[in-house]
Scaffold this active site. Structure first.
Site, short mmCIF file in Angstrom:
data_model
loop_
_atom_site.label_atom_id
_atom_site.label_comp_id
_atom_site.label_asym_id
_atom_site.label_seq_id
_atom_site.Cartn_x
_atom_site.Cartn_y
_atom_site.Cartn_z
N HIS A 3 -63.09 -10.29 -13.96
CA HIS A 3 -64.33 -10.00 -14.69
C HIS A 3 -65.41 -9.53 -13.71
O HIS A 3 -65.22 -9.59 -12.49
CB HIS A 3 -64.83 -11.23 -15.47
CG HIS A 3 -65.00 -12.46 -14.62
ND1 HIS A 3 -65.97 -12.58 -13.68
CD2 HIS A 3 -64.28 -13.61 -14.57
CE1 HIS A 3 -65.87 -13.76 -13.09
NE2 HIS A 3 -64.84 -14.41 -13.60
P1 TYD Z 1 -64.40 -18.37 -15.37
O1 TYD Z 1 -65.70 -17.97 -14.79
O2 TYD Z 1 -63.78 -17.41 -16.35
O3 TYD Z 1 -63.36 -18.68 -14.22
P2 TYD Z 1 -62.76 -17.72 -13.07
O4 TYD Z 1 -63.61 -16.51 -13.00
O5 TYD Z 1 -62.80 -18.52 -11.83
O6 TYD Z 1 -61.36 -17.43 -13.44
O7 TYD Z 1 -64.59 -19.79 -16.05
C1 TYD Z 1 -63.53 -20.54 -16.60
C2 TYD Z 1 -64.10 -21.50 -17.62
O8 TYD Z 1 -65.01 -22.40 -17.01
C3 TYD Z 1 -64.85 -20.80 -18.75
O9 TYD Z 1 -64.43 -21.35 -19.97
C4 TYD Z 1 -66.30 -21.13 -18.52
C5 TYD Z 1 -66.28 -22.39 -17.67
N1 TYD Z 1 -67.34 -22.38 -16.67
C6 TYD Z 1 -68.48 -23.12 -16.88
O10 TYD Z 1 -68.66 -23.77 -17.93
N2 TYD Z 1 -69.45 -23.14 -15.92
C7 TYD Z 1 -69.33 -22.43 -14.76
O11 TYD Z 1 -70.24 -22.46 -13.90
C8 TYD Z 1 -68.15 -21.63 -14.58
C9 TYD Z 1 -67.96 -20.80 -13.33
C10 TYD Z 1 -67.19 -21.64 -15.54
#
Ligand code: TYD
Length: 138
Positions: free
Chosen positions: A52
């Site tokens: 993303h």
């Molecule tokens: P995501 O940012 O998509 O993870 P990555 O980019 O590392 O693969 O986040 C995964 C899940 O965690 C998503 O459901 C949202 C939650 N999340 C939070 O609630 N707070 C945060 O600060 C982050 C980074 C993620």
């Protein structure tokens, strides 16, 4: 922002027989105020994170333990940054597509963020990301 705005920053380190110490200060070693910190751990072998971009959020990514690759893409070109030392941080400005992969066993990725978590700041669709970049909207 483009790939050349993404940089590996060397953080201060105090080498000591008793163990080494590093630190990071907002608006000093990194160009943003830290509003949030999160970390990735227990990543199973072969798994990828990320996939993303953010419209606004900026980050510093540090391999506190172990190693992993961060693949950054500005919609035109792509570069792989291998992180494996806790005194290096990869600065990722807004508007950069990113993926994280090749996590070693027991690796720990620490991420310092310029914004609080905001789902609406995410771009999850790569084609939409490229279009927003082409239109100069991010
Ligand atoms: P995501 O940012 O998509 O993870 P990555 O980019 O590392 O693969 O986040 C995964 C899940 O965690 C998503 O459901 C949202 C939650 N999340 C939070 O609630 N707070 C945060 O600060 C982050 C980074 C993620």
């Amino acid at each position: 922002m483009v790939l050349s705005d993404c940089k590996v920053l060397e953080l201060p380190k105090f080498l000591d027989e008793r163990g080494n110490l590093s630190f990071v200060e907002q608006l000093n070693h990194i160009p943003f105020e830290i509003k949030r910190t999160y970390w990735l751990y227990d990543v199973p072998g072969g798994e990828c994170r990320g996939g993303h971009a953010y419209k606004d959020n900026q980050e510093l990514i540090i391999a506190l333990s172990g190693s992993f690759d961060v693949v950054l893409n500005d919609g035109t070109e792509k570069k792989v940054f291998h992180l494996n030392r806790s005194y290096y941080g990869l600065y990722v400005p807004k508007g950069i597509w990113r993926e994280m992969e090749n996590f070693s066993t027991n690796s720990l990725a620490l991420v310092l963020s310029s914004t609080k978590y905001d789902e609406s700041d995410y771009i999850y669709d790569y084609d939409e990301f490229v279009k927003l970049k082409c239109d100069g909207k991010i």
